[in-house]
Design a protein around this motif. Structure first.
Motif, PDB file in Angstrom:
ATOM      1  N   VAL A   1       0.850  -1.186   0.000  1.00  0.00           N
ATOM      2  CA  VAL A   1       0.000   0.000   0.000  1.00  0.00           C
ATOM      3  C   VAL A   1       0.889   1.241   0.000  1.00  0.00           C
ATOM      4  N   ARG A   2       0.429   2.276  -0.692  1.00  0.00           N
ATOM      5  CA  ARG A   2       1.105   3.567  -0.668  1.00  0.00           C
ATOM      6  C   ARG A   2       0.104   4.627  -0.207  1.00  0.00           C
ATOM      7  N   ALA A   3       0.548   5.496   0.692  1.00  0.00           N
ATOM      8  CA  ALA A   3      -0.303   6.571   1.204  1.00  0.00           C
ATOM      9  C   ALA A   3       0.519   7.833   1.359  1.00  0.00           C
ATOM     10  N   ILE A   4      -0.158   8.960   1.315  1.00  0.00           N
ATOM     11  CA  ILE A   4       0.457  10.249   1.618  1.00  0.00           C
ATOM     12  C   ILE A   4      -0.026  10.669   3.006  1.00  0.00           C
ATOM     13  N   THR A   5       0.925  10.890   3.903  1.00  0.00           N
ATOM     14  CA  THR A   5       0.616  11.303   5.264  1.00  0.00           C
ATOM     15  C   THR A   5       1.036  12.758   5.441  1.00  0.00           C
ATOM     16  N   PRO A   6       0.648  13.396   6.536  1.00  0.00           N
ATOM     17  CA  PRO A   6       1.070  14.785   6.754  1.00  0.00           C
ATOM     18  C   PRO A   6       2.580  14.976   6.878  1.00  0.00           C
TER      19      PRO A   6
ATOM     20  N   GLY B   1       4.729 -12.108   1.142  1.00  0.00           N
ATOM     21  CA  GLY B   1       4.631 -12.287   2.581  1.00  0.00           C
ATOM     22  C   GLY B   1       5.951 -11.891   3.212  1.00  0.00           C
ATOM     23  N   SER B   2       5.919 -11.573   4.479  1.00  0.00           N
ATOM     24  CA  SER B   2       7.149 -11.175   5.162  1.00  0.00           C
ATOM     25  C   SER B   2       6.988 -11.380   6.653  1.00  0.00           C
ATOM     26  N   GLY B   3       8.097 -11.757   7.300  1.00  0.00           N
ATOM     27  CA  GLY B   3       8.111 -11.883   8.754  1.00  0.00           C
ATOM     28  C   GLY B   3       8.961 -10.814   9.405  1.00  0.00           C
ATOM     29  N   ALA B   4       9.224  -9.737   8.649  1.00  0.00           N
ATOM     30  CA  ALA B   4      10.126  -8.685   9.128  1.00  0.00           C
ATOM     31  C   ALA B   4       9.375  -7.677   9.996  1.00  0.00           C
ATOM     32  N   GLY B   5       9.141  -8.052  11.232  1.00  0.00           N
ATOM     33  CA  GLY B   5       8.534  -7.133  12.183  1.00  0.00           C
ATOM     34  C   GLY B   5       7.086  -6.793  11.855  1.00  0.00           C
ATOM     35  N   PRO B   6       6.499  -5.857  12.598  1.00  0.00           N
ATOM     36  CA  PRO B   6       5.136  -5.405  12.271  1.00  0.00           C
ATOM     37  C   PRO B   6       5.091  -4.883  10.841  1.00  0.00           C
ATOM     38  N   SER B   7       4.029  -5.245  10.123  1.00  0.00           N
ATOM     39  CA  SER B   7       3.949  -4.941   8.694  1.00  0.00           C
ATOM     40  C   SER B   7       3.471  -3.515   8.439  1.00  0.00           C
ATOM     41  N   PRO B   8       4.184  -2.753   7.613  1.00  0.00           N
ATOM     42  CA  PRO B   8       3.760  -1.371   7.329  1.00  0.00           C
ATOM     43  C   PRO B   8       2.378  -1.279   6.684  1.00  0.00           C
ATOM     44  N   ASP B   9       2.094  -2.193   5.742  1.00  0.00           N
ATOM     45  CA  ASP B   9       0.790  -2.094   5.081  1.00  0.00           C
ATOM     46  C   ASP B   9      -0.341  -2.540   6.003  1.00  0.00           C
ATOM     47  N   ARG B  10      -0.049  -3.407   6.980  1.00  0.00           N
ATOM     48  CA  ARG B  10      -1.102  -3.845   7.890  1.00  0.00           C
ATOM     49  C   ARG B  10      -1.620  -2.675   8.738  1.00  0.00           C
TER      50      ARG B  10
ATOM     51  N   GLY C   1      -8.438   6.488   7.284  1.00  0.00           N
ATOM     52  CA  GLY C   1      -8.084   7.871   7.001  1.00  0.00           C
ATOM     53  C   GLY C   1      -7.485   8.620   8.160  1.00  0.00           C
ATOM     54  N   THR C   2      -7.179   7.957   9.273  1.00  0.00           N
ATOM     55  CA  THR C   2      -6.656   8.646  10.445  1.00  0.00           C
ATOM     56  C   THR C   2      -5.144   8.859  10.383  1.00  0.00           C
ATOM     57  N   LEU C   3      -4.453   8.129   9.492  1.00  0.00           N
ATOM     58  CA  LEU C   3      -2.998   8.237   9.390  1.00  0.00           C
ATOM     59  C   LEU C   3      -2.541   8.891   8.095  1.00  0.00           C
ATOM     60  N   GLY C   4      -3.360   8.865   7.088  1.00  0.00           N
ATOM     61  CA  GLY C   4      -2.998   9.421   5.794  1.00  0.00           C
ATOM     62  C   GLY C   4      -4.032   9.045   4.757  1.00  0.00           C
ATOM     63  N   VAL C   5      -3.771   9.431   3.511  1.00  0.00           N
ATOM     64  CA  VAL C   5      -4.692   9.161   2.413  1.00  0.00           C
ATOM     65  C   VAL C   5      -4.052   8.119   1.503  1.00  0.00           C
TER      66      VAL C   5
ATOM     67  N   ALA D   1      -3.174   3.055  23.401  1.00  0.00           N
ATOM     68  CA  ALA D   1      -2.063   3.973  23.635  1.00  0.00           C
ATOM     69  C   ALA D   1      -1.076   3.941  22.477  1.00  0.00           C
ATOM     70  N   ALA D   2      -0.817   2.738  21.947  1.00  0.00           N
ATOM     71  CA  ALA D   2       0.092   2.619  20.808  1.00  0.00           C
ATOM     72  C   ALA D   2      -0.483   3.304  19.571  1.00  0.00           C
ATOM     73  N   LEU D   3      -1.800   3.182  19.365  1.00  0.00           N
ATOM     74  CA  LEU D   3      -2.441   3.822  18.221  1.00  0.00           C
ATOM     75  C   LEU D   3      -2.377   5.344  18.344  1.00  0.00           C
ATOM     76  N   ARG D   4      -2.609   5.844  19.557  1.00  0.00           N
ATOM     77  CA  ARG D   4      -2.497   7.289  19.767  1.00  0.00           C
ATOM     78  C   ARG D   4      -1.072   7.770  19.484  1.00  0.00           C
ATOM     79  N   GLY D   5      -0.093   6.970  19.881  1.00  0.00           N
ATOM     80  CA  GLY D   5       1.291   7.345  19.635  1.00  0.00           C
ATOM     81  C   GLY D   5       1.625   7.374  18.160  1.00  0.00           C
ATOM     82  N   ALA D   6       1.134   6.384  17.418  1.00  0.00           N
ATOM     83  CA  ALA D   6       1.373   6.340  15.976  1.00  0.00           C
ATOM     84  C   ALA D   6       0.736   7.545  15.298  1.00  0.00           C
ATOM     85  N   LYS D   7      -0.490   7.876  15.690  1.00  0.00           N
ATOM     86  CA  LYS D   7      -1.160   9.024  15.069  1.00  0.00           C
ATOM     87  C   LYS D   7      -0.434  10.324  15.388  1.00  0.00           C
ATOM     88  N   ALA D   8       0.022  10.475  16.627  1.00  0.00           N
ATOM     89  CA  ALA D   8       0.724  11.699  17.009  1.00  0.00           C
ATOM     90  C   ALA D   8       2.013  11.870  16.214  1.00  0.00           C
TER      91      ALA D   8
END
Length: 527
Positions: free
Chosen positions: A232-237, A248-257, A264-268, A502-509
């Motif tokens: 996935v590709r998105a434009i964020t602020p 597939g990938s096992g490299a840590g938490p997945s960016p597209d996930r 729409g809370t993190l970007g478009v 709390a983690a979601l709030r941190g990511a959004k901030a």
């Protein structure tokens, strides 16, 4: 042929709604069939009257963005809210409580970046629109509070192209603004399909599917759009967010996930690589009757745990089968189907029917049309029917969830009971399974009751609250595929762990320091 015009107040296109003269003629029969409603047909408010009372935009459009942003009144109204029952009944009465101040139509990512930069500086909330089919308050700029000067709706309809097709790996890179028909039209030219058909298919977009973790029509295996996304590709602020294209990938938490379900809370979301396949050549389906809905549920559980992986495994209770013209109200109906791009599926259907017989099911004779076709046609028309019923004084809405098999019978009784109690008698609460898994079904409920004309919002809210509380208290999810939005957020907050919140709030901030991206969805606006 002239282009179809979307309804400004209701679902879909204007030509999909009954002309008022035809509805007046049909109203007595509808009332007689349901046992409630009114032969007095109401007409929706006139768009011209709503435009006359529309407040002026609260924020000026900068000169540099005038080719991207519009403050046209009709466009502001059309982008002000989604298509839930709540949205539709308010628009039907001419009430647009939270109009956006402008609509942005960027033609590329650079223009989108300019809109986001302006919004952050001007304290303007950014609401990605997708196809505008949200049924949970996902695109309405309410609950903004004093932090914001206004709101802009971002429509990516211009970003709808098929950019690349990899027929070796069977994947395609497609613009997020592509609607279902536009996406499939472009893939069909190459003999391919995404094989993803939500009920909102004719209007909703690829970006909207990803942002809301939408569910498709097929009942097993790849049930959610999650299963079809390579990257996935998105434009964020704070810049572009693009995940690497991988099977597939096992490299840590997945960016597209993290973008999947971000609403729409993190970007478009601007584009995605998605899995595609040749159009299936082998199909087989049959309708099966069961004496009760729970007997059918036992058969569906066996099918879901058999490894047969049916493409369609929709179980419909007796009353809903009757309402859709696929039954007489005495038996539950299972629509069972298989398909393949490679091999004949008759043997799989035969084994599936044998499992159904072992659980008391009686397959219909194979024939063209029949119950399968009747139910499919009714499924596609259901959103339009909701608006028709509104005009004859009937409240009709849906909600959905998921629960494990061991808890389903008690869960079903609890949810139906709570919903009926909130609506009072007479009312109808029906159920079908939209998707099934080895460990549980996704029940989808339809409610129909006499509307309290002029007080439908309060009536709906009481029903929605009662059903939602019952779902969460009984261990289900507040949504299986309709998303969270603003309507479901209070219940979503009760089912997610506090540490995750709390983690979601941190990511959004970190990604959205000014907090302008769709405030009030997933997290309170002040977060």
């Amino acid at each position: 042929m002239s282009a179809r015009t979307r309804s400004w107040w209701g679902w879909g296109y204007d030509d999909g709604h009954q002309p008022v003269e035809a509805l007046r003629a049909a109203a007595p029969a509808i009332v007689q069939q349901l046992g409630f409603g009114s032969a007095e047909v109401e007409e929706p408010a006139r768009l011209a009257d709503v435009l006359a009372t529309l407040p002026a935009p609260r924020v000026p459009v900068p000169a540099a963005l005038r080719g991207i942003l519009t403050t046209d009144g009709e466009q502001r109204i059309r982008h002000a809210q989604g298509k839930s029952y709540l949205d539709t009944v308010r628009a039907f009465r001419g009430v647009i409580e939270h109009p956006v101040d402008a609509v942005a139509r960027p033609r590329d990512e650079h223009e989108l970046e300019a809109v986001l930069a302006w919004a952050a500086d001007a304290r303007v909330a950014v609401i990605p629109y997708g196809g505008g089919t949200s049924v949970c308050g996902g695109v309405e700029p309410r609950e903004l509070g004093p932090r914001f000067e206004g709101a802009v709706s971002v429509d990516l309809g211009a970003l709808d192209a098929l950019h690349e097709l990899d027929d070796v790996s069977r994947a395609a890179r497609i613009g997020a603004g592509a609607s279902g028909p536009r996406l499939e039209e472009q893939l069909r030219a190459h003999g391919m399909t995404m094989r993803f058909f939500p009920q909102s298919f004719e209007l909703s977009t690829l970006g909207g599917w990803i942002a809301t973790r939408a569910g498709g029509h097929f009942a097993t295996v790849w049930t959610h759009v999650d299963d079809l996304v390579e990257s996935v590709r998105a434009i964020t602020p704070i810049g572009a967010w693009a995940s690497r294209r991988l099977p597939g990938s096992g490299a840590g938490p997945s960016p597209d996930r993290l973008l999947l379900g971000s609403e729409g809370t993190l970007g478009v979301i601007t584009e995605a690589w998605v899995r595609v396949q040749p159009r299936p050549e082998h199909r087989a389906s049959r309708a099966v009757r069961f004496p009760t809905f729970l007997a059918g549920a036992d058969a569906v559980r066996a099918l879901s745990q058999s490894g047969l992986l049916p493409a369609n495994c929709r179980l419909v209770d007796p009353l809903e089968a009757q309402q859709t013209g696929a039954g007489d109200g005495t038996t539950a109906l299972l629509v069972l189907g298989f398909e393949s791009t490679d091999h004949d599926v008759a043997d799989r259907l035969d084994r599936g029917l044998a499992i159904c017989r072992e659980h008391g099911g009686s397959p219909d004779e194979p024939r063209a049309g029949g119950a399968v076709s009747a139910w499919r046609d009714a499924f596609l028309a259901m959103p339009y029917l909701r608006d028709t019923l509104m005009q004859v004084g009937v409240l009709a809405d849906t909600f959905e969830t998921a629960i494990t098999w061991d808890r389903f019978p008690a869960f079903h009784e609890t949810v139906v009971g709570a919903t009926r109690a909130a609506l009072g008698e007479p009312c109808r609460v029906t159920c079908r399974f939209t998707h099934v898994y080895p460990d549980g079904p996704a029940p989808y409920y339809t409610v129909i009751a006499p509307a309290r004309r002029g007080d439908e919002v309060a009536q709906w809210q009481a029903m929605k609250d009662a059903a939602s509380r019952a779902i969460v208290a009984a261990g289900g999810t507040i949504t299986h595929h309709h998303a969270v939005g603003r309507d479901h957020r209070p219940y979503y907050e009760t089912q997610r762990p506090d540490v995750f919140a709390a983690a979601l709030r941190g990511a959004k901030a970190a990604i959205d320091p000014a907090g302008v991206m769709n405030p009030g969805v997933l997290l309170p606006a002040e977060a």
